[in-house]
Design a protein around this motif. Structure first.
Motif, PDB file in Angstrom:
ATOM      1  N   VAL A  11       0.875  -1.176   0.000  1.00 33.79           N
ATOM      2  CA  VAL A  11       0.000   0.000   0.000  1.00 33.79           C
ATOM      3  C   VAL A  11       0.914   1.229   0.000  1.00 33.79           C
ATOM      4  N   TYR A  12       0.789   2.070  -1.033  1.00 26.94           N
ATOM      5  CA  TYR A  12       1.619   3.286  -1.093  1.00 26.94           C
ATOM      6  C   TYR A  12       1.092   4.337  -0.113  1.00 26.94           C
ATOM      7  N   ASP A  13       1.925   5.347   0.141  1.00 31.77           N
ATOM      8  CA  ASP A  13       1.575   6.392   1.118  1.00 31.77           C
ATOM      9  C   ASP A  13       0.258   7.088   0.782  1.00 31.77           C
ATOM     10  N   ASN A  14      -0.048   7.154  -0.522  1.00 29.70           N
ATOM     11  CA  ASN A  14      -1.293   7.831  -0.913  1.00 29.70           C
ATOM     12  C   ASN A  14      -2.523   6.917  -0.780  1.00 29.70           C
ATOM     13  N   GLY A  15      -2.316   5.708  -0.234  1.00 30.63           N
ATOM     14  CA  GLY A  15      -3.438   4.800  -0.014  1.00 30.63           C
ATOM     15  C   GLY A  15      -3.654   3.808  -1.148  1.00 30.63           C
ATOM     16  N   LYS A  16      -2.903   3.938  -2.267  1.00 24.86           N
ATOM     17  CA  LYS A  16      -3.068   3.014  -3.403  1.00 24.86           C
ATOM     18  C   LYS A  16      -2.630   1.598  -3.008  1.00 24.86           C
ATOM     19  N   HIS A  17      -3.544   0.644  -3.116  1.00 29.00           N
ATOM     20  CA  HIS A  17      -3.225  -0.752  -2.805  1.00 29.00           C
ATOM     21  C   HIS A  17      -2.700  -1.402  -4.081  1.00 29.00           C
ATOM     22  N   ASN A  37      -0.762  -1.657 -18.002  1.00 31.91           N
ATOM     23  CA  ASN A  37      -0.089  -0.602 -17.255  1.00 31.91           C
ATOM     24  C   ASN A  37      -0.860  -0.313 -15.971  1.00 31.91           C
ATOM     25  N   GLY A  38      -0.127  -0.171 -14.882  1.00 33.91           N
ATOM     26  CA  GLY A  38      -0.757   0.140 -13.603  1.00 33.91           C
ATOM     27  C   GLY A  38      -1.191  -1.094 -12.827  1.00 33.91           C
ATOM     28  N   ALA A  39      -0.924  -2.300 -13.356  1.00 33.36           N
ATOM     29  CA  ALA A  39      -1.375  -3.542 -12.692  1.00 33.36           C
ATOM     30  C   ALA A  39      -0.600  -3.831 -11.411  1.00 33.36           C
ATOM     31  N   GLY A  40       0.625  -3.312 -11.302  1.00 32.38           N
ATOM     32  CA  GLY A  40       1.441  -3.578 -10.109  1.00 32.38           C
ATOM     33  C   GLY A  40       2.712  -4.357 -10.411  1.00 32.38           C
ATOM     34  N   LYS A  41       3.041  -4.508 -11.699  1.00 34.85           N
ATOM     35  CA  LYS A  41       4.205  -5.315 -12.081  1.00 34.85           C
ATOM     36  C   LYS A  41       5.503  -4.708 -11.534  1.00 34.85           C
ATOM     37  N   SER A  42       5.702  -3.408 -11.770  1.00 32.08           N
ATOM     38  CA  SER A  42       6.959  -2.786 -11.311  1.00 32.08           C
ATOM     39  C   SER A  42       7.049  -2.826  -9.799  1.00 32.08           C
ATOM     40  N   THR A  43       5.916  -2.657  -9.133  1.00 27.92           N
ATOM     41  CA  THR A  43       5.913  -2.723  -7.669  1.00 27.92           C
ATOM     42  C   THR A  43       6.422  -4.092  -7.221  1.00 27.92           C
ATOM     43  N   LEU A  44       5.895  -5.149  -7.822  1.00 30.89           N
ATOM     44  CA  LEU A  44       6.331  -6.502  -7.467  1.00 30.89           C
ATOM     45  C   LEU A  44       7.820  -6.707  -7.781  1.00 30.89           C
TER      46      LEU A  44
HETATM   47  P1  ADP Z   1       2.852  -1.472 -13.664  1.00 33.93           P
HETATM   48  O1  ADP Z   1       4.327  -1.693 -13.509  1.00 33.93           O
HETATM   49  O2  ADP Z   1       2.090  -2.750 -13.861  1.00 33.93           O
HETATM   50  O3  ADP Z   1       2.524  -0.456 -14.712  1.00 33.93           O
HETATM   51  P2  ADP Z   1       3.065  -0.139 -11.073  1.00 33.93           P
HETATM   52  O4  ADP Z   1       3.598  -1.154 -10.117  1.00 33.93           O
HETATM   53  O5  ADP Z   1       4.033   0.868 -11.613  1.00 33.93           O
HETATM   54  O6  ADP Z   1       2.294  -0.888 -12.259  1.00 33.93           O
HETATM   55  O7  ADP Z   1       1.866   0.668 -10.380  1.00 33.93           O
HETATM   56  C1  ADP Z   1       0.770   0.011  -9.727  1.00 33.93           C
HETATM   57  C2  ADP Z   1      -0.149   1.073  -9.159  1.00 33.93           C
HETATM   58  O8  ADP Z   1       0.508   1.765  -8.085  1.00 33.93           O
HETATM   59  C3  ADP Z   1      -0.550   2.155 -10.165  1.00 33.93           C
HETATM   60  O9  ADP Z   1      -1.883   2.542  -9.895  1.00 33.93           O
HETATM   61  C4  ADP Z   1       0.412   3.287  -9.866  1.00 33.93           C
HETATM   62  O10 ADP Z   1      -0.160   4.529 -10.208  1.00 33.93           O
HETATM   63  C5  ADP Z   1       0.592   3.146  -8.368  1.00 33.93           C
HETATM   64  N1  ADP Z   1       1.921   3.602  -7.908  1.00 33.93           N
HETATM   65  C6  ADP Z   1       3.124   3.204  -8.372  1.00 33.93           C
HETATM   66  N2  ADP Z   1       4.130   3.810  -7.692  1.00 33.93           N
HETATM   67  C7  ADP Z   1       3.522   4.615  -6.775  1.00 33.93           C
HETATM   68  C8  ADP Z   1       4.011   5.508  -5.763  1.00 33.93           C
HETATM   69  N3  ADP Z   1       5.324   5.673  -5.576  1.00 33.93           N
HETATM   70  N4  ADP Z   1       3.103   6.163  -5.014  1.00 33.93           N
HETATM   71  C9  ADP Z   1       1.783   5.978  -5.211  1.00 33.93           C
HETATM   72  N5  ADP Z   1       1.250   5.151  -6.135  1.00 33.93           N
HETATM   73  C10 ADP Z   1       2.111   4.471  -6.916  1.00 33.93           C
END
Ligand code: ADP
Length: 294
Positions: A11-17, A37-44
């Motif tokens: 969960v990012y600081d802005n509340g995005k899960h 795009n936005g699925a969470g791949k880079s986060t993982l």
């Molecule tokens: P992908 O790699 O699949 O495009 P991301 O992992 O980059 O997806 O992002 C997943 C979600 O988290 C998106 O909705 C993105 O906007 C949000 N997000 C990514 N990085 C941050 C961050 N540092 N703070 C808040 N939200 C984020």
């Protein structure tokens, strides 16, 4: 070599899960992480390469815990981020030599042999004297994969490998990736481009808005869409109606209209014929009709 991911949340600081209770086992071989795009791949990916901490959950990489063994994990890791850049004025071979030194290869002769071997493998031997930051986009990506692999990592993570490459470079890069597939290592490709996965990955997972919605082989995903992929020759308003009713995968002009391929759970139009699904069809069908989100 094995990665075990349990109940992972971010969960990012802005509340995005961004990751919601992800459970996943990854074994040796080429593994595809697919999602829009936005699925969470880079986060993982960033969590796996220890650049970011999860909010909760566990990840074990070859028995090492990412919350406790960051240094040991970094020693077995290669990473090619999407925005891989060169900060130096080094020549191509010097850059690889530098990467080899960073990965701990101290013996100069051994290092230079490895540099030459990798320059050959990624097709940059003739460009070895060129400044790395003067290479073309595709060549830079190939140099990126060589620097990530020169230390023989047990885990290689490649983020969006072919985005921005022209078709020829894209195929070349995919071929390099399939050549380097090794039995003892895990290579993870994170991508929103279905073609990156279909040509080279033995197993894959689908991420959709933070949820893991499918894990298995590309063939298993294709099987799920069998009987739901259709083609019809249509024109005029019929085409508009079709387009507004079903996800259209491709439209090919013909003498009297268009051959349109689309996916659907079921259809009432008897002129449409079922066709053999590809991974691209399956991906669209799954995201549209079967994903957890729906
Ligand atoms: P992908 O790699 O699949 O495009 P991301 O992992 O980059 O997806 O992002 C997943 C979600 O988290 C998106 O909705 C993105 O906007 C949000 N997000 C990514 N990085 C941050 C961050 N540092 N703070 C808040 N939200 C984020």
């Amino acid at each position: 070599m094995k990665i075990s991911i349990q109940n992972l949340n971010k969960v990012y600081d802005n509340g995005k899960h961004a990751l919601c209770d992800v459970n996943l086992e990854i074994e040796s071989g080429m593994f595809g992480l697919l999602g829009p795009n936005g699925a969470g791949k880079s986060t993982l990916m960033r969590i796996l390469v220890t650049l970011m901490k999860p909010t909760s959950g566990n990840v074990l990489i070859d028995g090492l815990d990412i919350s406790k063994n960051r240094k040991e994990i970094r020693d077995i890791l290669g990473y090619l981020p999407q925005d891989f850049r060169f900060f130096t004025k080094l020549k191509t071979w010097e850059f690889l030599d530098y990467a080899a030194r960073l990965s701990g290869i101290k013996n100069k002769k051994e290092r230079l042999q490895k540099v030459d071997m990798w320059l050959e493998k990624v097709g940059l031997f003739d460009a070895r004297e060129r400044n790395a930051d003067k290479l073309s986009g595709g060549m830079k990506r190939r140099l990126g994969i060589a620097q990530a692999l020169i230390g023989d990592p047990k885990l290689l993570v490649v983020d969006e490998p072919t985005t921005g490459l022209d078709p020829e470079e894209r195929i070349r890069f995919r071929n390099i990736l399939s050549d380097i597939s090794r039995h003892d290592a895990i290579i993870i490709l994170s991508t929103h481009i279905v073609g990156d996965i279909s040509s080279i990955c033995q197993s894959m997972t689908l991420l959709d808005d933070g949820f893991l919605s499918f894990s298995g082989s590309p063939e298993e995903l294709i099987e799920k869409s069998r009987g739901h992929v259709w083609q019809i020759n249509t024109s005029g308003t019929d085409y508009d109606i079709l387009k507004n009713t079903y996800p259209v995968i491709s439209t090919i002009p013909t003498d009297d209209g268009w051959d349109v391929q689309f996916v659907a759970d079921s259809i009432s139009n008897s002129k449409a014929i079922q066709i053999e699904p590809t991974l691209e069809h399956a991906y669209v069908y799954f995201m549209e009709y079967m994903s957890n989100k729906n």
